[in-house]
Design a protein around this motif. Structure first.
Motif, PDB file in Angstrom:
ATOM      1  N   ARG B 171      23.372 -27.273  41.915  1.00 17.09           N
ATOM      2  CA  ARG B 171      22.101 -26.234  43.106  1.00 17.09           C
ATOM      3  C   ARG B 171      22.221 -24.974  43.575  1.00 17.09           C
ATOM      4  O   ARG B 171      22.941 -25.123  44.616  1.00 17.09           O
ATOM      5  CB  ARG B 171      22.230 -27.143  44.099  1.00 17.09           C
ATOM      6  CG  ARG B 171      21.397 -28.096  44.137  1.00 17.09           C
ATOM      7  CD  ARG B 171      19.623 -28.054  43.690  1.00 17.09           C
ATOM      8  NE  ARG B 171      19.013 -29.355  43.720  1.00 17.09           N
ATOM      9  CZ  ARG B 171      18.683 -30.026  44.347  1.00 17.09           C
ATOM     10  NH1 ARG B 171      18.590 -29.141  45.425  1.00 17.09           N
ATOM     11  NH2 ARG B 171      18.243 -31.617  44.612  1.00 17.09           N
ATOM     12  N   PRO B 172      23.167 -23.775  42.561  1.00 15.57           N
ATOM     13  CA  PRO B 172      23.958 -22.584  42.095  1.00 15.57           C
ATOM     14  C   PRO B 172      22.419 -21.675  43.056  1.00 15.57           C
ATOM     15  O   PRO B 172      20.888 -21.917  43.578  1.00 15.57           O
ATOM     16  CB  PRO B 172      23.616 -21.736  41.482  1.00 15.57           C
ATOM     17  CG  PRO B 172      22.823 -22.993  40.802  1.00 15.57           C
ATOM     18  CD  PRO B 172      23.493 -23.701  40.848  1.00 15.57           C
ATOM     19  N   ALA B 173      22.687 -21.174  44.013  1.00 16.37           N
ATOM     20  CA  ALA B 173      21.343 -20.162  44.588  1.00 16.37           C
ATOM     21  C   ALA B 173      21.226 -19.040  44.027  1.00 16.37           C
ATOM     22  O   ALA B 173      20.149 -18.261  44.488  1.00 16.37           O
ATOM     23  CB  ALA B 173      22.432 -19.467  46.167  1.00 16.37           C
ATOM     24  N   LEU B 174      21.513 -18.837  42.616  1.00 11.50           N
ATOM     25  CA  LEU B 174      21.560 -18.378  42.172  1.00 11.50           C
ATOM     26  C   LEU B 174      21.297 -18.425  40.312  1.00 11.50           C
ATOM     27  O   LEU B 174      22.684 -18.553  40.078  1.00 11.50           O
ATOM     28  CB  LEU B 174      22.053 -16.404  41.854  1.00 11.50           C
ATOM     29  CG  LEU B 174      22.080 -15.140  41.168  1.00 11.50           C
ATOM     30  CD1 LEU B 174      20.405 -14.612  41.460  1.00 11.50           C
ATOM     31  CD2 LEU B 174      23.059 -14.274  41.486  1.00 11.50           C
ATOM     32  N   ILE B 175      20.527 -18.252  39.838  1.00  8.39           N
ATOM     33  CA  ILE B 175      20.693 -17.897  37.941  1.00  8.39           C
ATOM     34  C   ILE B 175      20.341 -17.244  37.500  1.00  8.39           C
ATOM     35  O   ILE B 175      19.709 -16.028  37.471  1.00  8.39           O
ATOM     36  CB  ILE B 175      19.311 -19.397  37.983  1.00  8.39           C
ATOM     37  CG1 ILE B 175      20.086 -20.813  38.658  1.00  8.39           C
ATOM     38  CG2 ILE B 175      19.648 -19.427  36.545  1.00  8.39           C
ATOM     39  CD1 ILE B 175      20.033 -21.501  37.881  1.00  8.39           C
ATOM     40  N   ILE B 176      21.364 -16.873  36.540  1.00  6.80           N
ATOM     41  CA  ILE B 176      21.559 -15.610  35.847  1.00  6.80           C
ATOM     42  C   ILE B 176      20.906 -16.633  33.911  1.00  6.80           C
ATOM     43  O   ILE B 176      21.835 -17.121  33.378  1.00  6.80           O
ATOM     44  CB  ILE B 176      22.488 -15.135  35.724  1.00  6.80           C
ATOM     45  CG1 ILE B 176      23.016 -14.033  36.877  1.00  6.80           C
ATOM     46  CG2 ILE B 176      21.793 -13.208  34.357  1.00  6.80           C
ATOM     47  CD1 ILE B 176      24.010 -13.493  36.942  1.00  6.80           C
ATOM     48  N   ALA B 177      19.725 -16.225  33.493  1.00  9.36           N
ATOM     49  CA  ALA B 177      19.254 -16.511  32.042  1.00  9.36           C
ATOM     50  C   ALA B 177      18.942 -15.072  31.348  1.00  9.36           C
ATOM     51  O   ALA B 177      18.308 -14.591  31.856  1.00  9.36           O
ATOM     52  CB  ALA B 177      17.802 -17.401  32.519  1.00  9.36           C
ATOM     53  N   ASP B 178      20.291 -15.088  30.371  1.00  9.26           N
ATOM     54  CA  ASP B 178      20.285 -14.540  30.206  1.00  9.26           C
ATOM     55  C   ASP B 178      19.371 -14.306  27.830  1.00  9.26           C
ATOM     56  O   ASP B 178      19.859 -15.603  27.350  1.00  9.26           O
ATOM     57  CB  ASP B 178      21.606 -13.837  29.695  1.00  9.26           C
ATOM     58  CG  ASP B 178      21.720 -12.666  27.916  1.00  9.26           C
ATOM     59  OD1 ASP B 178      20.740 -12.044  28.274  1.00  9.26           O
ATOM     60  OD2 ASP B 178      22.621 -12.372  28.328  1.00  9.26           O
ATOM     61  N   GLU B 179      18.333 -13.933  28.324  1.00 12.82           N
ATOM     62  CA  GLU B 179      17.345 -14.829  26.642  1.00 12.82           C
ATOM     63  C   GLU B 179      17.611 -16.003  26.559  1.00 12.82           C
ATOM     64  O   GLU B 179      17.523 -16.584  25.971  1.00 12.82           O
ATOM     65  CB  GLU B 179      18.301 -13.627  25.578  1.00 12.82           C
ATOM     66  CG  GLU B 179      18.163 -11.884  25.734  1.00 12.82           C
ATOM     67  CD  GLU B 179      17.021 -11.527  24.843  1.00 12.82           C
ATOM     68  OE1 GLU B 179      15.792 -11.669  24.688  1.00 12.82           O
ATOM     69  OE2 GLU B 179      17.279 -10.135  25.003  1.00 12.82           O
ATOM     70  N   PRO B 180      16.797 -16.469  27.710  1.00 11.42           N
ATOM     71  CA  PRO B 180      16.816 -17.692  27.369  1.00 11.42           C
ATOM     72  C   PRO B 180      16.109 -18.249  26.799  1.00 11.42           C
ATOM     73  O   PRO B 180      15.981 -20.336  25.811  1.00 11.42           O
ATOM     74  CB  PRO B 180      16.540 -19.215  29.052  1.00 11.42           C
ATOM     75  CG  PRO B 180      16.008 -17.231  29.067  1.00 11.42           C
ATOM     76  CD  PRO B 180      16.143 -16.243  29.529  1.00 11.42           C
ATOM     77  N   THR B 181      15.247 -17.567  26.107  1.00 14.90           N
ATOM     78  CA  THR B 181      13.809 -18.468  25.007  1.00 14.90           C
ATOM     79  C   THR B 181      13.821 -18.209  23.810  1.00 14.90           C
ATOM     80  O   THR B 181      13.196 -17.852  22.798  1.00 14.90           O
ATOM     81  CB  THR B 181      12.803 -18.652  25.696  1.00 14.90           C
ATOM     82  OG1 THR B 181      12.065 -17.413  26.118  1.00 14.90           O
ATOM     83  CG2 THR B 181      12.691 -19.641  27.222  1.00 14.90           C
ATOM     84  N   THR B 182      14.725 -17.261  23.541  1.00 11.72           N
ATOM     85  CA  THR B 182      14.597 -15.947  22.714  1.00 11.72           C
ATOM     86  C   THR B 182      14.717 -16.797  21.433  1.00 11.72           C
ATOM     87  O   THR B 182      14.341 -16.412  19.859  1.00 11.72           O
ATOM     88  CB  THR B 182      16.122 -14.769  22.703  1.00 11.72           C
ATOM     89  OG1 THR B 182      15.400 -14.171  23.571  1.00 11.72           O
ATOM     90  CG2 THR B 182      15.987 -13.984  21.223  1.00 11.72           C
ATOM     91  N   ALA B 183      15.301 -17.276  20.977  1.00  9.34           N
ATOM     92  CA  ALA B 183      15.483 -18.903  19.879  1.00  9.34           C
ATOM     93  C   ALA B 183      15.033 -19.761  19.546  1.00  9.34           C
ATOM     94  O   ALA B 183      15.261 -20.241  18.966  1.00  9.34           O
ATOM     95  CB  ALA B 183      17.158 -18.787  20.053  1.00  9.34           C
TER      96      ALA B 183
END
Lengths: 383, 338
Positions: B171-183
């Motif tokens: 349950r993090p307070a921050l999520i970093i999604a780096d190009e999560p759907t590009t592939a």
């Protein structure tokens, strides 16, 4: 670079109605099954990847046919079969009236120069140890073509045509950026004055700002030189921009084919409809509310595709008939000429938003139901 | 404010010289907010994220300035052990390529459970139970059985769901999604994006969505920061930016998209190429490609101007718009040459 691209002239390709143009390429019942070997101690065939199954396509002279679909739908294999980089398991490929399905190397050689290919990856499709000049010249050498003024002059003309500096003739591919390399690939494809170019995802490896440059170049080439294209891509917006006709593939089958506007504005196959609605789009003010269709799950394995209609496992309209009877690719009532759909229960010919979204993914459905309230309150807070 | 990045600078030492990959980037993410960071390859969008996560390769990279305030603490002043406690537990990252981000020789259950064993000191058995719960949460069918499967046994979309589950585990307070759907394929892309957006809304996490796809941004983001050559060139609420971009680069990107509901003739194309980071042009880094460029652009680096309405006060609260263009007014009104 884009300064070199002049605005395309009125497209003669579009000016002539499709029916009056001559058929350049005709593909009938094209099938490609890749065998799977296994077993011990003697390997034998245990199955087959049905990459392409009974595909019919035609390409008229000077026409751009777009082929769209998700990965694994067989669009790239189809492209490779058309260029005869592979020999199909079944079916016929007729190029200008000549059956080239099983033509030998010698029989193919006069045709090879007329069908060219542009590949997706501009890094692996150019030999890093050859200069650009050598790369573009080699198709002419292989085919023994001696253009007026010599091959070197022709290479320089081609470089200029694709918007590169002809002085860069002696440079190596690594000295160019991705977009420039793709231009080199285009120049190489044009070297033999082809009548048909198969472009397999020609811009998907490029940055957004460069994609438009290369698409414009290809469009210019198509319009000015009257070259027919088979444009294979997963990006529906780019295919729409580029193609006069579009074929939609799913799991080795063509599920719908027709004129661009028919496919995009009046899709009849549920898969086409879902695919169009899944494209994330740049929001435009005052745009009509778009309907969303969220398909459940992934594309099934082509080793063991569903019986009947291959889309039925993800289709919200599927009935018993779909499992037993494979729908033929035909012109269904309400469609215009040349618009063929393979579906027992086609959609209404519209993309107008329906009352409700179709959400087939139970995960999302549950989530959306759970959080519809909190979402609503969040939205009203913002307002 | 959940996360404040202030004037961050990251350099890489390369054979060609020093590359200023991130050159004075500032942005903020509030609780429950989605910030989209948009840029082409080499714009510094991923490097900024790596600096925030503390997974930057040092060397060749080094952080030469700025601060990253996460819940009030400056991450750059923390010891590595302290950062390790934050990473995964309080902020997590989702990568583009799930297959290479997951360990191929461990079952997904082991990898999900490891989060609880390492950070929460749970027993393996409890951790396994939590892993099943998580897989169920991201709606992987038959989670109890599939928890023993290896990453290669899942499809691309399912693997990305496992990545999401792993990021959400603590349950993090921050999520970093780096190009999560590009592939992923478009129909699967839509599923994954929707899932991510729903879970984010439920847990009220901050989300930094790094992408090059303007369409994905429009669907889910609240705010957007456009990066070019290591700088933020424009920042605005998503709808304002799409309606009227205040930077010629943003406008060029929007114009160059073939739209499904537009019948295009020739596409607008931004001329030229993005600059090499070892030789960024003087003045505005975009000026060699800019149709509106004037003499001042070649000499003076434009600051991030506050765009009306809202002005400087608006920009400070994170509500307003900013544009790093000397002629943002012309661009906003659409009067500058294209």
């Amino acid at each position: 670079m884009s300064d070199n691209l002049t605005a395309p002239e009125q497209k003669h390709a579009e000016a002539t109605p499709a029916a009056e143009r001559r058929t350049l390429l005709e593909v009938k019942g094209l099938t490609m099954h890749f065998p799977i070997y296994g077993g011990f101690p003697f390997k034998r065939k245990v199955g087959a990847v049905q990459a392409v199954d009974n595909v019919d396509l035609t390409v008229a002279e000077g026409e751009a046919l777009g082929v769209v679909g998700e990965s694994g739908c067989g669009k790239s294999t189809t492209g490779r079969l058309i260029t005869r980089l592979m020999e199909p398991t079944a079916g016929t490929i007729t190029y200008r009236g000549q059956d080239i399905t099983h033509a030998s190397r010698r029989q193919l050689s006069p045709i090879r120069s007329e069908i060219q290919m542009i590949f997706q990856d501009p890094y692996s499709s150019l030999n890093p140890r050859q200069t650009v000049g050598t790369i573009i010249k080699s198709p002419m050498e292989v085919n023994g073509i001696e253009p007026a003024g010599g091959r070197t002059k022709r290479v320089k003309e081609l470089l200029e045509l694709v918007g590169l500096n002809p002085e860069h003739y002696n440079r190596f591919p690594h000295e160019f950026s991705g977009g420039q390399r793709q231009r080199i690939g285009v120049a190489r494809a044009l070297a033999l004055n082809p009548k048909l170019i198969v472009a397999d995802e020609p811009v998907s490896a490029l940055d957004v700002s460069i994609q438009a440059q290369v698409v414009n170049l290809l469009k210019k080439v198509q319009d000015e030189l009257g070259i027919a294209f088979v444009f294979i891509a997963h990006d529906l917006a780019i295919v729409r921009h580029f193609s006069q006709r579009v074929a939609v593939m799913y799991l080795g089958k063509v599920v719908e084919v027709g004129d661009r506007d028919d496919i995009y504005n009046r899709p009849r196959h549920p898969y086409t409809h879902a695919l169009l609605s899944a494209v994330p789009e740049v929001e435009i003010e005052d745009a009509e509310p778009r309907e969303r269709i969220r398909l459940y799950g992934d594309v099934p394995s082509p080793v063991n595709p569903p019986s009947g209609c291959r889309f039925r496992t993800r289709c919200w309209k599927a009935q018993d008939k779909c499992a037993t009877e494979e729908p033929p690719l035909v012109q269904i009532s309400g469609n215009r000429d040349g618009h063929l759909t393979a579906c027992h229960f086609p959609e209404e010919p519209t993309t107008q938003a329906r009352g409700e979204d179709v959400v087939l993914d139970p995960a999302l459905q549950a989530l959306e139901a759970e959080h519809a309230e909190s979402a609503e309150s969040a939205v009203s807070d913002k307002d | 404010m959940l996360l404040e990045v202030r004037d961050l600078r990251v350099e890489f030492t390369t054979r060609e010289g020093v590359a200023k990959a991130v050159n004075g980037v500032s942005y903020e993410v509030a609780e429950g907010e989605t910030l989209a960071v948009l840029g082409e390859s080499g714009s510094g969008k991923s490097v900024t994220a790596q600096a925030i996560m503390g997974i930057l390769d040092v060397p060749p990279g080094r952080i030469t300035g700025g601060e990253i305030l996460f819940q009030g603490r400056d991450l750059l002043r923390l010891k590595e052990e302290e950062r390790r406690g934050i990473r995964g537990a309080e902020m997590a990252m989702i990568f583009q390529d799930a297959l290479s981000s997951l360990n191929p020789v461990l079952t997904v259950g082991d990898q999900l459970g490891e989060m609880f064993v390492v950070h929460r000191g749970m027993s393996k058995k409890d951790a396994r139970a939590r892993a099943v719960e998580l897989m169920d949460r991201v709606r992987i069918p038959a989670a109890a059985q599939r928890v023993r499967d290896y990453p290669h046994q899942f499809s691309g979309g399912m693997r990305q769901r496992i990545m999401i589950a792993m990021a959400l585990a603590l349950r993090p307070a921050l999520i970093i999604a780096d190009e999560p759907t590009t592939a992923l394929d478009v129909t699967v892309q839509a599923q994954v994006m929707d899932l991510l957006a729903e879970l984010q809304r439920e847990y009220r996490m901050g989300l930094i969505l790094i992408t090059h796809d303007l369409g994905v941004v429009a669907d889910v983001a609240d705010r957007i920061a456009v990066m070019y050559a290591g700088r933020i060139v424009e920042t605005a609420p998503v709808h304002d930016l799409y309606k009227a971009p205040a930077h010629p680069y943003t406008r060029g990107l929007l114009d160059s998209i073939p739209r499904l509901d537009h019948k295009g003739r020739e596409l607008y194309a931004i001329k030229g190429l993005p600059p090499s980071l070892t030789a960024v042009p003087p003045g505005c880094p975009f000026h060699p490609r800019c149709p509106m460029a004037q003499d001042v652009c070649r000499t003076d680096v434009p600051p991030l101007y506050a765009v009306e309405p809202g002005g400087a006060a608006g920009l400070a609260t994170g509500e307003g718009r900013g544009s790093a263009c000397h002629f943002w007014r012309d661009c906003l009104e659409g009067t500058g040459s294209r």
